[in-house]
Structure formats: C-alpha cells, structure tokens
Design a protein around this motif. Structure first.
Motif, PDB file in Angstrom:
ATOM      1  N   UNK A  69     -20.260   9.644 112.315  1.00 18.83           N
ATOM      2  CA  UNK A  69     -19.184   8.979 111.580  1.00 18.83           C
ATOM      3  C   UNK A  69     -18.927   9.732 110.273  1.00 18.83           C
ATOM      4  N   UNK A  70     -17.670  10.019 110.003  1.00 23.95           N
ATOM      5  CA  UNK A  70     -17.288  10.706 108.768  1.00 23.95           C
ATOM      6  C   UNK A  70     -16.212   9.862 108.089  1.00 23.95           C
ATOM      7  N   UNK A  71     -16.536   9.329 106.940  1.00 23.17           N
ATOM      8  CA  UNK A  71     -15.630   8.424 106.239  1.00 23.17           C
ATOM      9  C   UNK A  71     -14.427   9.173 105.666  1.00 23.17           C
ATOM     10  N   UNK A  72     -13.373   8.412 105.396  1.00 23.39           N
ATOM     11  CA  UNK A  72     -12.180   8.969 104.800  1.00 23.39           C
ATOM     12  C   UNK A  72     -12.521   9.721 103.510  1.00 23.39           C
ATOM     13  N   UNK A  73     -11.955  10.910 103.336  1.00 25.64           N
ATOM     14  CA  UNK A  73     -12.120  11.676 102.111  1.00 25.64           C
ATOM     15  C   UNK A  73     -13.406  12.451 101.980  1.00 25.64           C
ATOM     16  N   UNK A 115     -16.363   0.390 104.786  1.00 23.78           N
ATOM     17  CA  UNK A 115     -17.462   0.359 105.745  1.00 23.78           C
ATOM     18  C   UNK A 115     -18.664   1.109 105.201  1.00 23.78           C
ATOM     19  N   UNK A 116     -19.830   0.588 105.468  1.00 14.32           N
ATOM     20  CA  UNK A 116     -21.077   1.254 105.110  1.00 14.32           C
ATOM     21  C   UNK A 116     -21.657   1.845 106.395  1.00 14.32           C
ATOM     22  N   UNK A 117     -21.084   2.979 106.824  1.00 14.08           N
ATOM     23  CA  UNK A 117     -21.407   3.551 108.120  1.00 14.08           C
ATOM     24  C   UNK A 117     -22.630   4.451 108.061  1.00 14.08           C
ATOM     25  N   UNK A 159     -10.992  -2.521 119.851  1.00 13.56           N
ATOM     26  CA  UNK A 159     -12.341  -3.057 120.033  1.00 13.56           C
ATOM     27  C   UNK A 159     -13.330  -2.283 119.170  1.00 13.56           C
ATOM     28  N   UNK A 160     -13.177  -0.969 119.110  1.00 14.71           N
ATOM     29  CA  UNK A 160     -14.050  -0.143 118.278  1.00 14.71           C
ATOM     30  C   UNK A 160     -13.944  -0.540 116.811  1.00 14.71           C
ATOM     31  N   UNK A 161     -12.722  -0.743 116.323  1.00 18.19           N
ATOM     32  CA  UNK A 161     -12.547  -1.165 114.933  1.00 18.19           C
ATOM     33  C   UNK A 161     -13.175  -2.532 114.682  1.00 18.19           C
ATOM     34  N   UNK A 162     -13.035  -3.424 115.634  1.00 17.48           N
ATOM     35  CA  UNK A 162     -13.638  -4.750 115.478  1.00 17.48           C
ATOM     36  C   UNK A 162     -15.156  -4.642 115.394  1.00 17.48           C
ATOM     37  N   UNK A 163     -15.750  -3.807 116.248  1.00 15.15           N
ATOM     38  CA  UNK A 163     -17.197  -3.606 116.202  1.00 15.15           C
ATOM     39  C   UNK A 163     -17.622  -3.020 114.857  1.00 15.15           C
ATOM     40  N   UNK A 164     -16.904  -2.004 114.380  1.00 11.72           N
ATOM     41  CA  UNK A 164     -17.274  -1.374 113.105  1.00 11.72           C
ATOM     42  C   UNK A 164     -17.197  -2.378 111.958  1.00 11.72           C
ATOM     43  N   UNK A 165     -16.142  -3.208 111.966  1.00 20.21           N
ATOM     44  CA  UNK A 165     -16.023  -4.232 110.927  1.00 20.21           C
ATOM     45  C   UNK A 165     -17.159  -5.246 111.035  1.00 20.21           C
ATOM     46  N   UNK A 166     -17.514  -5.602 112.248  1.00 12.32           N
ATOM     47  CA  UNK A 166     -18.571  -6.599 112.475  1.00 12.32           C
ATOM     48  C   UNK A 166     -19.942  -6.061 112.071  1.00 12.32           C
ATOM     49  N   UNK A 167     -20.198  -4.801 112.408  1.00 13.16           N
ATOM     50  CA  UNK A 167     -21.531  -4.246 112.195  1.00 13.16           C
ATOM     51  C   UNK A 167     -21.726  -3.641 110.808  1.00 13.16           C
ATOM     52  N   UNK A 168     -20.649  -3.102 110.199  1.00 15.64           N
ATOM     53  CA  UNK A 168     -20.840  -2.253 109.016  1.00 15.64           C
ATOM     54  C   UNK A 168     -19.946  -2.602 107.825  1.00 15.64           C
ATOM     55  N   UNK A 169     -19.360  -3.784 107.806  1.00 14.84           N
ATOM     56  CA  UNK A 169     -18.551  -4.152 106.642  1.00 14.84           C
ATOM     57  C   UNK A 169     -19.399  -4.076 105.380  1.00 14.84           C
ATOM     58  N   UNK A 170     -18.810  -3.503 104.317  1.00 14.51           N
ATOM     59  CA  UNK A 170     -19.554  -3.283 103.075  1.00 14.51           C
ATOM     60  C   UNK A 170     -18.931  -4.081 101.945  1.00 14.51           C
ATOM     61  N   UNK A 171     -19.728  -4.329 100.937  1.00 16.92           N
ATOM     62  CA  UNK A 171     -19.238  -4.994  99.736  1.00 16.92           C
ATOM     63  C   UNK A 171     -18.225  -4.107  99.047  1.00 16.92           C
ATOM     64  N   UNK A 172     -17.250  -4.713  98.401  1.00 13.59           N
ATOM     65  CA  UNK A 172     -16.256  -3.940  97.653  1.00 13.59           C
ATOM     66  C   UNK A 172     -16.652  -3.771  96.196  1.00 13.59           C
TER      67      UNK A 172
END
Length: 290
Positions: A69-73, A115-117, A159-172
């Motif tokens: 996984x490579x985050x934006x930026x 996301x905290x991937x 579905x992939x986005x839903x999983x990522x949000x479910x598993x790795x949502x991070x604090x803002x």
C-alpha cells in the motif's frame, strides 16, 4: 505526478471512474523511478520474483504474495534485485471514484478518510486474505475481460474501499511536530525531482539541487538518499538512461543526438554509463529493438 516510462497502463475505465492498472517494464535496473501521486493511492500485488521498493524513505524487499500500500503523496520507487518480478499495480483516486457513483456525502467521507495503512501485507497478517481476495478478483476481471468485467471490477473496488475503511480508518488528529518537519523535507525533495524531470537534458549538480531543496549539500544528499534509495547522482543517471532508452527504441534519432538530448555531454560517456547500467551499448539495444 504519475510514473513515466516504466509501466504500461492496462486500461482506464473512464475519466469519471479514475482507476487504472499497470504491468512492469523495467529499464536500467529500475522498475519505476521515484515519483508520487498527489490524489491517488497505489496498491501493488506481487505475483512472482522479488524486488526492492523504496516507500516513504524506507527500503522493503517484496516477495510473491505481498500486497503493498502506498498512500497519496508518498514518494516511492522500485528496483530490480534478481530477475524481473511480476506484479500488478492498482492506481486509485478514492475521492473521484466514490463521487462518480454516489452523491451520499456520509458514504464518501467514510471511504475517502485518512487511513493508517500497513506498507506491506503478507500471508498470515490480519485482513490479508480478505484484501488479497478482492485484489485478485479485480486482476482476474481485467486480464480475462469477460462480458461485464468493468462492472464487476467497480463493485470489487468499492468492496475494497469499504474493507480499507473498516480495517484501517485513522484519527484525523494533527501531525506531531516531527512529522510536520519530515513532511516539509519530503516536499522539498519532490521539488528537486520535478526539476530533474523538466531539466534532465541540462547539467544538474548536487549544489543546484541542494539549493532548490533549501538544504546544505550534505543534508540534502542524506535526505535524498533516505527518500529515494539512491544517491542524487545515481538517480539523475538512471532517469537520463531511461529517457535515452525510450528514444533509442522508439525513434530513429542518431545515438549522438540522443546522448546530447538526455544530458550526457559526450557520446563516449553515454556509451560507458549506458552499458554499466543496462549491460548493453545503446547501439546493441537499438539493434535488438522490435
């Protein structure tokens, strides 16, 4: 900023559905040069072989089955280690993709939040099976291209986005002071990379690059190598060679003119450097080109 020269797009669904896939085309030991995507997150699924990835200033040796996984930026680059690996890259603009299919603001915020991937997910890691199953299905749809594959791929990506949000949502929560300082350094390195991409045909010194980055030459060299995984001079040489190889294969321009256009100064130096990195001379590459 998208990578140039080292990856081939498999297909773009549409401008309104910003998703794409790549397969690798290495050049001069480089799978893909240092680059970043301001608006897109990237996922790389390795199927064969190994490679060296540099992601956010850290080195990783990727292996078959790894999901990266490579985050934006985030600055990232890839280099050969032993043979040419096989992998698929999914490049995804989360915000535009979600917006293209729904006007529900709450849904959009959920799937495009911070996301905290993990950088690499491997067999046995939490959520590995769930995520790789979806990614493998997307790859299957695009490689087999059966009736309705576009719609099947879209549904899997949501579905992939839903999983990522479910598993790795991070604090803002705001970044710590040290993280802010590191982010500023990386932004300066990005400015240098952009300068090289625009002016690679001209002489570029470490001193000039350090000035663009607003750092001392010593500090710049250390930060650049940490971020990119190569020294600044190595990066410039590899970038020029990749540009030259494209011209050698795709045009009938004389080798001497290509050497000059790509900033090598003399054709003798170009031949020497090209053979060091490619194992062949420019003339041999042209002769072997399809």
């Amino acid at each position: 900023m998208a990578a140039e020269g080292h990856n081939q797009y498999m297909m773009l669904l549409s401008d309104l559905y910003p998703f794409n896939m790549f397969v690798p085309e290495p050049s001069a030991g480089t799978l893909f040069p240092p680059h970043w995507h301001e608006a897109c997150m990237e996922m790389i699924y390795v199927t064969e072989g190994t490679a060296e990835f540099r992601i956010g200033g850290q080195q990783y040796i990727v292996m078959p089955g790894d999901l990266v996984f490579i985050a934006e930026g985030t600055i990232h680059s890839g280099y050969l280690t032993d043979g040419i690996p096989q992998y698929y890259t999914i490049l995804l603009d989360r915000s535009r993709m979600v917006y293209a299919d729904t006007g529900n603001l709450a849904y959009s915020a959920l799937l495009t939040g911070r996301l905290d991937l993990p950088v690499i997910l491997r067999s046995g890691d939490p959520h590995y099976e769930s995520l790789t199953s979806v990614v493998a299905t997307v790859i299957h749809e695009f490689t087999h291209r059966e009736l309705g594959f576009e719609h099947a791929a879209k549904s899997q990506l949501h579905l992939l986005l839903a999983y990522l949000a479910r598993f790795y949502s991070a604090s803002s929560a705001p970044s710590a002071h040290g993280q802010i300082a590191a982010s500023r350094r990386i932004e300066r390195i990005k400015s240098v990379i952009e300068h090289v991409e625009r002016h690679y045909s001209e002489p570029i010194t470490v001193g000039q690059a350090a000035e663009i980055a607003a750092m001392s030459p010593y500090h710049f060299c250390r930060v650049f190598k940490e971020a990119v995984g190569r020294t600044f001079n190595e990066y410039v040489q590899l970038f020029r060679i990749a540009k030259a190889e494209t011209l050698i294969r795709d045009t009938d321009l004389p080798i001497t003119l290509i050497a000059d256009r790509c900033g090598f100064g003399s054709v003798h130096y170009f031949d020497e450097l090209f053979k060091r990195y490619r194992g062949l001379t420019p003339s041999q590459v042209r002769k072997n080109a399809p």
